[in-house]
Design an enzyme around this catalytic site. Structure first.
Site, mmCIF file in Angstrom:
data_model
loop_
_atom_site.group_PDB
_atom_site.id
_atom_site.type_symbol
_atom_site.label_atom_id
_atom_site.label_comp_id
_atom_site.label_asym_id
_atom_site.label_seq_id
_atom_site.Cartn_x
_atom_site.Cartn_y
_atom_site.Cartn_z
ATOM 1 N N LYS A 1 -21.504 -44.488 54.303
ATOM 2 C CA LYS A 1 -22.529 -45.187 53.127
ATOM 3 C C LYS A 1 -24.059 -43.874 54.278
ATOM 4 O O LYS A 1 -25.351 -43.971 52.972
ATOM 5 C CB LYS A 1 -22.876 -46.400 53.932
ATOM 6 C CG LYS A 1 -21.408 -47.597 53.194
ATOM 7 C CD LYS A 1 -22.347 -48.675 52.303
ATOM 8 C CE LYS A 1 -21.306 -49.565 51.837
ATOM 9 N NZ LYS A 1 -21.320 -51.077 51.410
ATOM 10 N N LYS B 1 -8.314 -45.432 42.279
ATOM 11 C CA LYS B 1 -8.352 -46.658 41.650
ATOM 12 C C LYS B 1 -9.604 -47.126 40.465
ATOM 13 O O LYS B 1 -11.019 -46.755 40.472
ATOM 14 C CB LYS B 1 -8.428 -47.431 42.720
ATOM 15 C CG LYS B 1 -10.279 -47.668 43.329
ATOM 16 C CD LYS B 1 -9.998 -48.867 44.260
ATOM 17 C CE LYS B 1 -11.790 -49.019 44.693
ATOM 18 N NZ LYS B 1 -11.998 -50.590 45.298
ATOM 19 N N LYS C 1 -16.080 -50.461 38.759
ATOM 20 C CA LYS C 1 -17.338 -50.379 38.665
ATOM 21 C C LYS C 1 -18.531 -48.906 37.890
ATOM 22 O O LYS C 1 -18.602 -48.832 37.379
ATOM 23 C CB LYS C 1 -17.832 -51.205 39.163
ATOM 24 C CG LYS C 1 -18.474 -51.221 40.275
ATOM 25 C CD LYS C 1 -19.140 -52.766 40.555
ATOM 26 C CE LYS C 1 -19.291 -52.490 42.072
ATOM 27 N NZ LYS C 1 -18.036 -53.128 43.408
HETATM 28 P P1 ATP Z 1 -15.601 -51.017 43.041
HETATM 29 O O1 ATP Z 1 -16.551 -51.215 43.421
HETATM 30 O O2 ATP Z 1 -15.311 -50.083 43.250
HETATM 31 O O3 ATP Z 1 -15.602 -50.963 41.709
HETATM 32 P P2 ATP Z 1 -15.565 -53.067 44.499
HETATM 33 O O4 ATP Z 1 -16.207 -52.492 45.392
HETATM 34 O O5 ATP Z 1 -15.730 -54.308 43.819
HETATM 35 O O6 ATP Z 1 -14.568 -51.560 43.943
HETATM 36 P P3 ATP Z 1 -14.457 -54.805 46.573
HETATM 37 O O7 ATP Z 1 -15.680 -55.234 46.427
HETATM 38 O O8 ATP Z 1 -14.006 -53.601 47.480
HETATM 39 O O9 ATP Z 1 -13.641 -53.542 44.267
HETATM 40 O O10 ATP Z 1 -12.927 -55.164 46.535
HETATM 41 C C1 ATP Z 1 -12.833 -56.667 46.111
HETATM 42 C C2 ATP Z 1 -11.295 -56.738 45.943
HETATM 43 O O11 ATP Z 1 -11.272 -56.320 44.822
HETATM 44 C C3 ATP Z 1 -10.884 -56.132 47.324
HETATM 45 O O12 ATP Z 1 -9.977 -57.333 48.339
HETATM 46 C C4 ATP Z 1 -10.307 -55.002 46.682
HETATM 47 O O13 ATP Z 1 -8.813 -54.686 47.516
HETATM 48 C C5 ATP Z 1 -9.795 -55.589 45.268
HETATM 49 N N1 ATP Z 1 -9.995 -54.537 44.285
HETATM 50 C C6 ATP Z 1 -11.102 -53.422 44.018
HETATM 51 N N2 ATP Z 1 -10.786 -52.490 42.704
HETATM 52 C C7 ATP Z 1 -9.183 -52.361 42.639
HETATM 53 C C8 ATP Z 1 -8.361 -52.529 41.944
HETATM 54 N N3 ATP Z 1 -8.896 -50.699 41.536
HETATM 55 N N4 ATP Z 1 -7.016 -52.630 42.202
HETATM 56 C C9 ATP Z 1 -6.423 -53.602 43.086
HETATM 57 N N5 ATP Z 1 -7.029 -53.806 43.889
HETATM 58 C C10 ATP Z 1 -9.254 -53.862 43.687
#
Ligand code: ATP
Ligand code: LTN
Length: 336
Positions: free
Chosen positions: A118, A200, A203
């Site tokens: 970060k 993965k 957003k």
């Molecule tokens: P990103 O910011 O990459 O969109 P996220 O950061 O919103 O994803 P987190 O806040 O890190 O997601 O995680 C919330 C929960 O969702 C965590 O338990 C994480 O493991 C799960 N998660 C996030 N993205 C995925 C995915 N693509 N597939 C499965 N589980 C996910």
């Protein structure tokens, strides 16, 4: 009911209200959390205090803190059976965090990979909160004496630091904190981006990301544009290595319908991707439809959501303050 709960193991996790929920969050995390409620006593909170380590638009943060509660409830997290609350509503988090700061080493925090990542990403705002973030997270956890902390792989290092801090504190003052275990779900579906099946679903790549509040047309369009594979086979067959796009769609379809990969292959035999992609889209639309409708309904009912947060904060503070009082006493703060 309370008596039965006493014997259950306790689980706690925090979620940053930093973006809209997507299918990856739902299938990979929230859906499993909702299924766990009978076996564990569960605490889930929106970690709004953690989000300000990176600059936030205040009105947006406020909006998301409430809307995300509505979305979590709509996804099946029952507020009666789970304690749902907002971190900043329970002052004990900040209070314990200060104490734990004094039992955490500078060197330990310097080794946290999320801090390194970060600070590279936000090099114009490497604030002290970003550095001490894991201490606040340790406080979040230890206040509730949980047995397990369900997190993604990326948070494992923070839970391990939490264990080290708890053990250090306990070795000086006796058994104050339960030393929790990280709970990293193996079968937790990993959903990949529809346009980037190597990464993965996230957003930060909105074209390939299905948000749970997306309307049916938007979802259908996103699935129509889903990347399948570059071979000419045009055949629905599970091959993660060579056909990651198809494998991802099959995983989504399987998680929603409960069908095995063999059953899915049989269902779409001879049909090609032209039929398969809209069918997966349709399954997702139908899965998300009641969730979206319920979330929309709840989002309009601010009084109800406020009430859930109020009750959640009370239930959480009751447990948290008990731990905090013990800590204050142990470190020598004069009690009235
Ligand atoms: P990103 O910011 O990459 O969109 P996220 O950061 O919103 O994803 P987190 O806040 O890190 O997601 O995680 C919330 C929960 O969702 C965590 O338990 C994480 O493991 C799960 N998660 C996030 N993205 C995925 C995915 N693509 N597939 C499965 N589980 C996910
Ligand atoms: N750091 C976590 C969110 C989080 C958390 C917690 C998770 C804050 N406090 C306590 C589990 C327990 C994240 O960014 N996903």
């Amino acid at each position: 009911m309370e008596e039965v709960k006493e014997t259950k193991k306790r689980m706690l996790s925090g979620i940053q209200p930093s973006g809209d929920l997507h299918l990856g969050n739902y299938l990979g995390a929230i859906k499993n959390w909702a299924d766990r409620v009978n076996d564990y006593e569960c605490y889930y909170f929106m970690a709004d205090m953690h989000t300000i380590t990176v600059r936030q638009e205040p009105a947006e943060l406020r909006r998301r803190s409430l809307n995300q509660l509505a979305q979590y409830i709509a996804c099946g997290l029952d507020p009666e059976q789970n304690v749902l609350f907002l971190q900043s509503h329970v002052p004990a988090h900040a209070q314990l965090s200060w104490v734990l700061n004094c039992y955490t080493m500078f060197g330990e925090l310097s080794r946290m990979t999320q801090f390194k990542d970060k600070s590279e990403k936000h090099h114009d705002n490497i604030n002290a909160g970003l550095f001490t973030y894991p201490v606040l997270m340790a406080a979040d956890i230890l206040l509730y004496q949980p047995d397990y902390v369900p997190v993604g792989e990326d948070q494992k290092q923070h839970v391990e630091l939490t264990r080290d801090i708890a053990q250090r504190f306990n070795s000086i003052y006796g058994d104050v904190f339960k030393v929790p275990e990280p709970f990293i779900s193996k079968q937790g579906a990993r959903i990949y981006g529809l346009t980037t099946p190597g990464d993965k679903m996230s957003k930060s790549i909105p074209e390939g990301c299905v948000f749970i509040m997306d309307d049916p047309d938007t979802i259908a369009r996103k699935f129509k544009k889903a990347v399948t594979d570059s071979d000419t086979e045009n055949c629905v067959r599970y091959d993660r290595e060579n056909k990651p796009g198809v494998a991802n769609l099959m995983n989504i379809y399987s998680t929603i319908t409960g069908k095995s990969y063999e059953e899915i292959e049989a269902e779409f035999a001879g049909m090609g991707y032209g039929k398969f992609k809209p069918a997966v889209g349709e399954a997702v639309i139908e899965q998300l439809r009641p969730i979206r409708e319920e979330a929309e309904r709840l989002m309009k009912d601010k009084a109800y959501l406020d009430d859930i947060y109020k009750q959640g904060a009370e239930r959480a503070a009751y447990v948290a303050n008990k731990t905090l009082r013990k800590v204050y006493k142990k470190v020598g703060f004069y009690q009235l």
